[in-house]
Design a protein around this motif. Structure first.
Motif, short mmCIF file in Angstrom:
data_model
loop_
_atom_site.label_atom_id
_atom_site.label_comp_id
_atom_site.label_asym_id
_atom_site.label_seq_id
_atom_site.Cartn_x
_atom_site.Cartn_y
_atom_site.Cartn_z
N LYS A 234 0.80 -1.23 0.00
CA LYS A 234 0.00 0.00 0.00
C LYS A 234 0.83 1.28 0.00
CE LYS A 234 -3.89 -2.06 -0.35
NZ LYS A 234 -4.73 -2.71 0.61
N ASP A 235 2.13 1.17 -0.26
CA ASP A 235 2.98 2.33 -0.49
C ASP A 235 3.10 3.26 0.72
OD1 ASP A 235 4.63 3.93 -1.93
OD2 ASP A 235 3.12 4.70 -3.30
N THR A 236 3.41 2.68 1.86
CA THR A 236 3.59 3.52 3.04
C THR A 236 5.05 3.51 3.51
OG1 THR A 236 2.99 1.64 4.41
CG2 THR A 236 1.24 3.21 3.92
N GLY A 237 5.87 2.69 2.87
CA GLY A 237 7.26 2.60 3.31
C GLY A 237 8.19 2.44 2.11
N ASN A 238 8.82 1.26 2.01
CA ASN A 238 9.86 1.08 1.00
C ASN A 238 9.39 1.13 -0.46
OD1 ASN A 238 12.12 1.12 2.50
ND2 ASN A 238 12.29 -1.11 2.76
N ARG A 239 8.08 1.02 -0.69
CA ARG A 239 7.61 1.14 -2.08
C ARG A 239 7.97 2.52 -2.63
NH1 ARG A 239 1.92 -1.12 -4.75
NH2 ARG A 239 2.30 -0.31 -6.82
N MET A 240 8.15 3.47 -1.70
CA MET A 240 8.52 4.82 -2.12
C MET A 240 9.86 4.85 -2.86
SD MET A 240 7.46 7.46 0.85
CE MET A 240 6.91 6.55 2.26
N LEU A 241 10.69 3.82 -2.64
CA LEU A 241 11.99 3.77 -3.34
C LEU A 241 11.78 3.84 -4.86
CD1 LEU A 241 13.84 0.96 -1.34
CD2 LEU A 241 14.31 3.42 -1.25
N LEU A 242 10.63 3.33 -5.30
CA LEU A 242 10.33 3.34 -6.73
C LEU A 242 10.18 4.76 -7.27
CD1 LEU A 242 7.72 0.42 -6.81
CD2 LEU A 242 10.09 0.29 -7.54
N ASN A 243 10.08 5.72 -6.37
CA ASN A 243 9.93 7.11 -6.80
C ASN A 243 11.27 7.84 -6.94
OD1 ASN A 243 7.20 6.88 -6.86
ND2 ASN A 243 6.90 7.63 -4.77
N PHE A 244 12.35 7.10 -6.96
CA PHE A 244 13.67 7.73 -7.13
C PHE A 244 13.65 8.65 -8.36
CE2 PHE A 244 18.14 7.15 -8.92
CZ PHE A 244 18.69 8.15 -8.12
N GLY A 245 14.05 9.89 -8.16
CA GLY A 245 14.09 10.85 -9.28
C GLY A 245 12.76 11.50 -9.59
N HIS A 246 11.69 11.04 -8.95
CA HIS A 246 10.36 11.48 -9.37
C HIS A 246 9.96 12.86 -8.84
CE1 HIS A 246 10.09 7.50 -10.97
NE2 HIS A 246 8.83 7.63 -11.33
N THR A 247 10.42 13.24 -7.63
CA THR A 247 9.99 14.53 -7.09
C THR A 247 10.49 15.66 -7.99
OG1 THR A 247 10.08 13.58 -4.89
CG2 THR A 247 9.98 15.98 -5.01
N LEU A 248 11.79 15.63 -8.25
CA LEU A 248 12.35 16.64 -9.15
C LEU A 248 11.79 16.47 -10.56
CD1 LEU A 248 16.18 17.15 -8.61
CD2 LEU A 248 14.36 18.85 -8.58
N LYS A 322 0.79 26.53 2.68
CA LYS A 322 0.90 26.81 4.12
C LYS A 322 1.31 25.54 4.87
CE LYS A 322 -1.69 30.92 4.85
NZ LYS A 322 -2.76 31.08 3.86
N SER A 323 0.88 24.42 4.30
CA SER A 323 1.18 23.14 4.95
C SER A 323 2.63 22.71 4.69
CB SER A 323 0.25 22.06 4.43
OG SER A 323 0.47 21.91 3.05
N SER A 324 3.45 23.64 4.22
CA SER A 324 4.78 23.22 3.82
C SER A 324 5.69 22.88 5.00
CB SER A 324 5.44 24.27 2.94
OG SER A 324 5.79 25.37 3.73
N SER A 325 5.24 23.18 6.20
CA SER A 325 6.05 22.70 7.32
C SER A 325 5.86 21.18 7.38
CB SER A 325 5.56 23.33 8.62
OG SER A 325 4.24 22.94 8.82
N GLY A 326 6.74 20.54 8.10
CA GLY A 326 6.64 19.09 8.14
C GLY A 326 7.77 18.48 7.36
N SER A 327 7.62 17.19 7.02
CA SER A 327 8.76 16.53 6.41
C SER A 327 8.45 16.01 5.01
CB SER A 327 9.19 15.38 7.31
OG SER A 327 8.11 14.50 7.44
N ILE A 328 9.51 15.66 4.33
CA ILE A 328 9.38 15.10 2.98
C ILE A 328 10.38 13.93 2.92
CG2 ILE A 328 11.09 16.74 2.02
CD1 ILE A 328 9.37 16.86 -0.51
N THR A 329 10.00 12.88 2.22
CA THR A 329 10.90 11.73 2.15
C THR A 329 11.65 11.74 0.83
OG1 THR A 329 9.38 10.47 3.52
CG2 THR A 329 11.02 9.21 2.31
N LEU A 330 12.96 11.77 0.93
CA LEU A 330 13.79 11.74 -0.28
C LEU A 330 14.20 10.30 -0.55
CD1 LEU A 330 16.44 14.55 0.22
CD2 LEU A 330 14.38 14.65 -1.18
N ILE A 331 14.40 10.00 -1.82
CA ILE A 331 14.93 8.69 -2.16
C ILE A 331 16.34 8.92 -2.70
CG2 ILE A 331 14.67 6.63 -3.62
CD1 ILE A 331 11.65 8.68 -3.16
N LEU A 332 17.31 8.35 -2.02
CA LEU A 332 18.71 8.56 -2.41
C LEU A 332 19.37 7.22 -2.71
CD1 LEU A 332 19.76 11.18 0.31
CD2 LEU A 332 18.85 11.62 -1.98
#
Ligand SMILES: NC(=O)c1ccc[n+]([C@@H]2O[C@H](COP(=O)([O-])OP(=O)(O)OC[C@H]3O[C@@H](n4cnc5c(N)ncnc54)[C@H](O)[C@@H]3O)[C@@H](O)[C@H]2O)c1
Length: 353
Positions: A234-248, A322-332
């Motif tokens: 359900k994409d709450t943890g390591n599945r996010m690795l598949l998004n490498f390069g995607h945010t930028l 406004k909700s920009s406080s908080g965290s973001i998960t990077l894939i490195l």
């Protein structure tokens, strides 16, 4: 034939990969589905090339096929087209015990999967992915969706097919730009999970050599996605690795109105540039960004960050809200084939763009 089994708590299914498999699609479907009526959703390009052959094959296996053909392209992942597909299937008197088949690229796969997940509260479906992106990515993992005016994939579900049937030879009719688009995701798998795949891609000298090995490449990509999805469906943890390069990548796509850069090109630029930054920060082994760059160039993908207004980029990443406080998960990427998630405060993202 290469075969992978997706094993999830509530669903198990096979991915079959073989050159020329399209000549046996009907008989493979018959092993899993024995009713007569079968509903195929495809787009006009794919229908023009493969529609007649597939119809004949289905009929010779005793099926009664009904085709629904949508316009090619992202615009078909809309609520309006979704409704027209529901209507078309209901006009043909589809029932809950019938089978739907997605024959096409990621657009057809996502749209069809969403239709199957929702029409009559759920109908079985199969994926026959025909673009490189669909064969290595979108047909595996159960994410199905359509777009809203407000953004992509905003209405969707997790809904798995009964099987994924892949004929890599079908890629021979794919336009080159879509082929390279998919290659960005192939390279991504190498970066995040498989040095062996990365080195294989580096080693091919000719296009012919690449195509001789295409079934193995597709198998490796699907196997990586299988493992990631089995661990975190359900994409709450390591599945996010598949998004490498995607945010930028998304930011690049968005800043140019989704016209100048394809998704794959955005991802390519994203993978290289984030790695350039993480390497400078000592979070990635030296030389990795250069290796990624060389492979991108080899597969005709861009790597250079285009001129973009910093505010526009921040906006595209969601930093202006406004909700920009908080965290973001990077894939490195630590080294080629090894990746990790890094949680940072949203403001820190500027160090990586
Ligand atoms: N569900 C997921 O997990 C997931 C993952 C990644 C991407 N996606 C989605 O996938 C979509 C993009 O998929 P895509 O790149 O396959 O685009 P697409 O479906 O639009 O296909 C690209 C083009 O290639 C044509 N085509 C497809 N197969 C062909 C073939 N064998 N021969 C000739 N032409 C062929 C199509 O008609 C289309 O014009 C996006 O909507 C994206 O959101 C979904």
């Amino acid at each position: 034939m290469k075969k992978l089994k997706i094993d999830l708590p509530e669903k198990q299914y096979d991915i079959l990969i073989e050159k020329g498999l399209r000549r046996q699609f009907g008989s493979e479907i018959k092993k899993l589905y024995t009713n007569k009526k079968i509903f195929i959703i495809t787009d006009q390009n794919v229908y023009n090339i493969y529609g007649e052959e597939f119809e004949k094959d289905l009929k010779s296996n005793g099926f009664e096929p009904y085709f629904t053909v949508v316009e090619p392209g992202e615009k078909s992942k809309s609520i309006a087209v979704l409704e027209s597909v529901y209507d078309s299937l209901l006009d043909k008197e589809i029932t809950r015990s019938d089978m739907i088949v997605a024959l096409g690229g990621g657009v057809v796969g996502d749209l069809t999967g969403f239709v199957a997940a929702t029409l009559l509260r759920g109908i079985r479906f199969m994926q026959i992915p025909t673009s490189l992106l669909a064969q290595i990515d979108s047909s595996v993992g159960g994410k199905v969706a359509v777009n809203l005016e407000k953004g992509k994939n905003l209405v969707g579900n997790f809904y798995h097919p009964d099987a994924v049937l892949i004929d890599p030879e079908m890629l021979l009719t794919l336009e080159k730009r879509y082929f390279y688009d998919g290659m960005a995701e192939v390279i991504k798998y190498g970066c995040i999970k498989s040095e062996e795949l990365f080195r294989m891609l580096e080693s091919y000298v000719t296009e012919e050599e690449f195509f001789d090995n295409i079934d193995d490449i597709i198998y490796r990509c699907c196997d990586i996605k299988r493992a990631v999805v089995e661990e975190d469906e359900k994409d709450t943890g390591n599945r996010m690795l598949l998004n490498f390069g995607h945010t930028l990548g998304h930011a690049v796509e968005k800043c140019f109105g989704y016209e100048k850069y394809t998704h794959g090109e955005g991802v390519a630029i994203g993978m290289y540039n984030i790695t350039l930054r993480s390497e400078a920060k000592g979070e990635t082994e030296a030389g990795v960004a250069e290796s990624i760059k060389s492979l991108l160039v080899k597969y005709k993908l861009p790597y250079e960050m285009p001129e973009m207004d910093e505010e526009e980029v921040k906006k595209a990443i969601g930093l202006d809200k406004k909700s920009s406080s908080g965290s973001i998960t990077l894939i490195l990427v630590k080294r080629i084939g090894e990746s990790y998630l890094k949680k940072i405060a949203k403001e820190e993202i500027v160090d990586y763009i």
